[in-house]
Design a protein around this motif. Structure first.
Motif, PDB file in Angstrom:
ATOM      1  N   GLY A   1       0.703  -1.264  -0.001  1.00  0.00           N
ATOM      2  CA  GLY A   1       0.095   0.161  -0.001  1.00  0.00           C
ATOM      3  C   GLY A   1       0.713   1.169   0.015  1.00  0.00           C
ATOM      4  O   GLY A   1       0.298   2.362  -0.110  1.00  0.00           O
ATOM      5  N   LEU A   2       2.316   1.279   0.170  1.00  0.00           N
ATOM      6  CA  LEU A   2       3.047   2.449   0.124  1.00  0.00           C
ATOM      7  C   LEU A   2       3.184   3.117  -1.519  1.00  0.00           C
ATOM      8  O   LEU A   2       3.444   2.378  -2.179  1.00  0.00           O
ATOM      9  CB  LEU A   2       4.388   2.065   0.507  1.00  0.00           C
ATOM     10  N   ALA A   3       2.653   4.392  -1.582  1.00  0.00           N
ATOM     11  CA  ALA A   3       2.905   4.862  -2.579  1.00  0.00           C
ATOM     12  C   ALA A   3       3.062   6.429  -2.483  1.00  0.00           C
ATOM     13  O   ALA A   3       2.912   6.882  -1.635  1.00  0.00           O
ATOM     14  CB  ALA A   3       1.400   4.769  -3.257  1.00  0.00           C
ATOM     15  N   VAL A   4       3.923   7.144  -3.724  1.00  0.00           N
ATOM     16  CA  VAL A   4       4.254   8.440  -3.466  1.00  0.00           C
ATOM     17  C   VAL A   4       3.580   8.811  -4.697  1.00  0.00           C
ATOM     18  O   VAL A   4       3.791   8.609  -5.943  1.00  0.00           O
ATOM     19  CB  VAL A   4       5.526   8.410  -3.871  1.00  0.00           C
ATOM     20  N   PRO A   5       2.696  10.154  -4.592  1.00  0.00           N
ATOM     21  CA  PRO A   5       2.225  10.658  -5.649  1.00  0.00           C
ATOM     22  C   PRO A   5       3.152  11.378  -6.549  1.00  0.00           C
ATOM     23  O   PRO A   5       4.095  12.009  -5.910  1.00  0.00           O
ATOM     24  CB  PRO A   5       1.102  11.709  -5.011  1.00  0.00           C
ATOM     25  N   LEU A   6       2.829  11.548  -8.049  1.00  0.00           N
ATOM     26  CA  LEU A   6       4.022  12.001  -8.633  1.00  0.00           C
ATOM     27  C   LEU A   6       3.136  12.874  -9.748  1.00  0.00           C
ATOM     28  O   LEU A   6       2.799  12.168 -10.881  1.00  0.00           O
ATOM     29  CB  LEU A   6       4.931  11.151  -9.191  1.00  0.00           C
ATOM     30  N   SER A   7       3.057  14.171  -9.641  1.00  0.00           N
ATOM     31  CA  SER A   7       2.114  15.026 -10.593  1.00  0.00           C
ATOM     32  C   SER A   7       3.014  15.436 -11.604  1.00  0.00           C
ATOM     33  O   SER A   7       4.403  15.245 -11.486  1.00  0.00           O
ATOM     34  CB  SER A   7       1.741  16.277  -9.762  1.00  0.00           C
ATOM     35  N   ALA A   8       2.552  15.969 -12.755  1.00  0.00           N
ATOM     36  CA  ALA A   8       3.356  16.455 -13.742  1.00  0.00           C
ATOM     37  C   ALA A   8       4.339  17.623 -13.244  1.00  0.00           C
ATOM     38  O   ALA A   8       5.531  17.748 -13.753  1.00  0.00           O
ATOM     39  CB  ALA A   8       2.500  16.752 -15.252  1.00  0.00           C
ATOM     40  N   GLU A   9       3.575  18.241 -12.527  1.00  0.00           N
ATOM     41  CA  GLU A   9       4.296  19.586 -11.735  1.00  0.00           C
ATOM     42  C   GLU A   9       5.648  19.065 -10.939  1.00  0.00           C
ATOM     43  O   GLU A   9       6.640  19.499 -11.209  1.00  0.00           O
ATOM     44  CB  GLU A   9       3.274  20.590 -11.002  1.00  0.00           C
ATOM     45  N   ALA A  10       5.395  17.884 -10.162  1.00  0.00           N
ATOM     46  CA  ALA A  10       6.382  17.476  -9.285  1.00  0.00           C
ATOM     47  C   ALA A  10       7.655  16.851 -10.053  1.00  0.00           C
ATOM     48  O   ALA A  10       8.700  16.843  -9.788  1.00  0.00           O
ATOM     49  CB  ALA A  10       5.881  16.449  -8.348  1.00  0.00           C
ATOM     50  N   LEU A  11       6.927  16.121 -11.365  1.00  0.00           N
ATOM     51  CA  LEU A  11       8.003  15.958 -12.543  1.00  0.00           C
ATOM     52  C   LEU A  11       8.988  16.879 -12.887  1.00  0.00           C
ATOM     53  O   LEU A  11      10.044  16.780 -12.786  1.00  0.00           O
ATOM     54  CB  LEU A  11       7.358  15.016 -13.328  1.00  0.00           C
ATOM     55  N   THR A  12       8.222  17.963 -13.253  1.00  0.00           N
ATOM     56  CA  THR A  12       9.113  19.169 -13.777  1.00  0.00           C
ATOM     57  C   THR A  12      10.012  19.728 -12.765  1.00  0.00           C
ATOM     58  O   THR A  12      11.048  19.952 -13.098  1.00  0.00           O
ATOM     59  CB  THR A  12       8.227  20.044 -14.181  1.00  0.00           C
ATOM     60  N   GLU A  13       9.607  19.683 -11.700  1.00  0.00           N
ATOM     61  CA  GLU A  13      10.565  20.314 -10.625  1.00  0.00           C
ATOM     62  C   GLU A  13      11.689  19.461 -10.373  1.00  0.00           C
ATOM     63  O   GLU A  13      12.810  19.790 -10.090  1.00  0.00           O
ATOM     64  CB  GLU A  13       9.678  20.530  -9.188  1.00  0.00           C
ATOM     65  N   SER A  14      11.515  17.966 -10.093  1.00  0.00           N
ATOM     66  CA  SER A  14      12.497  17.186  -9.866  1.00  0.00           C
ATOM     67  C   SER A  14      13.725  17.140 -11.049  1.00  0.00           C
ATOM     68  O   SER A  14      14.756  17.063 -10.955  1.00  0.00           O
ATOM     69  CB  SER A  14      12.197  15.787  -9.913  1.00  0.00           C
ATOM     70  N   LEU A  15      13.086  17.387 -12.522  1.00  0.00           N
ATOM     71  CA  LEU A  15      14.056  17.392 -13.338  1.00  0.00           C
ATOM     72  C   LEU A  15      14.458  18.786 -13.955  1.00  0.00           C
ATOM     73  O   LEU A  15      14.804  18.697 -14.913  1.00  0.00           O
ATOM     74  CB  LEU A  15      13.371  16.715 -14.764  1.00  0.00           C
TER      75      LEU A  15
END
Length: 420
Positions: free
Chosen positions: A327-341
Motif C-alpha cells: 500500500g505504500l505509494a508516492v504521488p507524482l504529478s506532472a508538476e512534481a516531475l518538472t520540479e525534480s527534472l
C-alpha cells in the motif's frame, strides 16, 4: 570479384540495445526478441539454473522474485576500475568486460542466425562523451567497449558517435538545410548539428553530456522516494544530547541504477541496523533496512521509472512501492516531475547551446530538430529544445532504433568500399 559480408551495426545502449545490417540497400534491424527489434540491456544471474539471463527474461526474473543478481546500466561503468575487477557470480569469478561480452556475443549470434552469415566486423555506436569532455576516463571507456566486442567474437571494431548515426538515418531533409539530432538515451544526451546533402550528411559539430533517463530516475527517486526510507531524517547521537543527519551516500547509491548491485553487503546492512537503532523516525529507516535485506533496490527503481512514464503522459501518477511495503505509494504529478527534472532540463539546454557554439552557428539557422533515444520522449526535453529553437520544425524519429538504422547504413557502405 567477391564482396564481404556487411558489417553489423550495434547500438549497445544503457537501457536498450538494437542491431542491424544493410540488406538490399536498406537498413534491416535484427529481431533480438520475438516480435521486437530492441532488447533491454539487462542481466540476471539466476541462482537456481546457474545461468545468465539477458533482456526481457532478465527483467521478468527480477520482477517475479527469482533468487539471483540483477544488473542494468553497465554501460555507465565503462572506463572505471570496476570494469576489470573480478567478482564472484554464480560459479565463477568474472569481470564486467566478460559479462558485457557475453551479452554482445548473444546479439551477434542472433544476428547471424537471422541473416545466415557471419559478422566479423562491427560498427558500434558510442556516446559523444562517456563521462565528460576532457575526462581522463574517455579513452579507457572506448578501450573497454572495444575489449567487450573483441571478447564477443568480432575481429574488427570501429565506432561512430550515436547522434551522427541518427543523422545518417534521418534521410529526407532538404539538401543544404541544417538539422540538430537530440539523442537522449538511458545514460547520456548527445547532440549533432548536421547539414543535409545529396550524398548524405555533413556533421558540423558533436557534443554530449552525461545525463540520461537513468539520471532522471535518480533525481525523482532522491526527491520523492528516498525521504520515505529516511533521507533527510535525524539520528540521536551515541553520546550526549542532540542529533545528526542520516548520511546521504547510501540513498544516492540506492537511487542509482548501476550502483545498486554493490549495496548488498554485510557492512552496509550493519550500518543501517545501527542507524535504525538511533533513528528519530525508525519506521523510515526500517524500510531502508528492508530494501537492503531483501535486495529491493532494482524493484524500487523500476517503480520510479513506471511512475515517471505515467506522469510524463499527463496521467495522475503514483510511484507504487508495494515490494517494499504493502500500500505504500508516492504521488507524482506532472508538476512534481518538472520540479525534480528542472536542473537536467537546464543542462540539456546548455548542451545544445554548446553544440551551436562549436559549429559557429546561431540557433535560428537550425531548421529541424530531430529527437531520438527513448528518454527524448520526456516532455521536459522537447520543452527545453522548443525554448531554444522556437522557429525550427520539431520531429520525433524512430526513437529506439534510429541509431541502429544509421549504423547499419554506415556499416554497409563501409563494406561496399572494401569489396574486391
Amino acid at each position: 570479384m567477391a564482396q564481404e559480408a556487411p558489417g553489423l551495426g550495434i547500438d549497445f545502449g544503457t537501457s536498450n540495445t538494437a542491431a542491424g545490417y544493410l540488406r538490399d540497400g536498406r537498413p534491416h534491424l535484427v529481431p533480438l526478441a520475438p516480435g521486437r527489434m530492441t532488447m533491454p540491456t539487462t542481466f540476471f544471474f539466476d541462482h537456481d539454473s546457474r545461468r545468465m539471463l539477458i533482456g526481457e527474461p532478465a527483467n521478468e526474473a527480477l520482477l517475479e522474485g527469482a533468487e539471483g543478481r540483477f544488473m542494468r546500466a553497465l554501460k555507465r561503468v565503462l572506463g572505471t576500475s570496476l570494469m576489470h575487477e573480478r567478482r564472484q557470480i554464480l560459479n565463477e569469478r568474472v569481470t564486467f568486460v566478460e559479462i558485457i561480452a557475453r551479452f554482445l556475443a548473444a546479439v551477434k549470434a542472433r544476428a547471424e542466425a537471422e541473416a545466415g552469415m557471419t559478422f566479423e566486423r562491427v560498427l558500434s555506436g558510442r556516446p559523444v562523451v562517456f563521462h565528460g569532455a576532457g575526462d581522463p576516463r574517455e579513452a579507457a571507456a572506448e578501450a573497454d567497449l572495444r575489449a567487450c566486442y573483441l571478447a564477443a567474437g568480432f575481429r574488427e571494431v570501429t565506432f561512430m558517435p550515436e547522434p551522427e548515426a541518427a543523422a545518417i538515418a534521418s534521410g529526407a531533409l532538404r539538401p543544404g538545410s541544417v538539422g540538430l539530432i537530440v539523442d537522449v538515451g538511458g545514460g547520456t544526451s548527445d547532440f549533432s548539428l548536421f547539414r543535409a546533402g545529396q550524398g548524405g550528411v555533413e556533421i558540423l559539430a558533436n557534443h554530449g553530456v552525461r545525463i540520461g533517463g537513468t539520471d532522471f530516475d535518480r533525481a525523482i527517486s532522491i526527491d520523492r522516494v528516498m525521504p520515505l526510507l529516511g533521507k533527510g531524517s535525524e539520528l540521536r547521537k551515541v553520546m550526549g544530547p542532540g542529533a545528526s543527519p542520516v548520511p546521504n551516500a547510501i540513498f544516492n547509491d540506492l537511487a542509482t541504477w548501476e550502483k545498486i548491485p554493490f549495496l548488498y553487503t554485510p557492512q552496509n546492512r550493519r550500518m543501517v541496523a545501527e542507524m535504525l537503532r538511533l533513528a528519530h523516525e525508525p519506521e523510515k529507516l526500517a524500510r531502508l533496512a528492508r530494501a537492503l535485506q531483501d535486495e529491493l533496490g532494482h524493484d524500487l527503481s523500476f517503480a520510479v521509472e513506471r511512475g515517471k512514464i505515467a506522469a510524463n503522459a499527463g496521467e495522475a501518477a503514483s510511484i507504487l512501492l508495494d515490494p517494499l511495503e504493502a500500500g505504500l505509494a508516492v504521488p507524482l504529478s506532472a508538476e512534481a516531475l518538472t520540479e525534480s527534472l528542472a536542473r537536467h532540463a537546464e543542462a540539456l539546454t546548455e548542451g545544445a547551446r554548446e553544440t551551436l557554439r562549436l559549429a559557429g552557428l546561431d540557433a535560428a539557422r537550425v531548421e529541424t530538430v530531430i529527437y531520438v533515444g527513448g528518454s527524448s520522449l520526456m516532455a521536459m526535453v522537447s520543452r527545453a529544445m522548443h525554448g531554444l529553437f522556437p522557429e525550427a520544425q520539431h520531429q520525433t524519429s524512430e526513437v529506439f532504433t534510429a541509431v541502429a538504422d544509421g549504423l547499419a547504413i554506415a556499416a554497409g557502405k563501409a563494406s561496399r568500399s572494401r569489396a574486391f
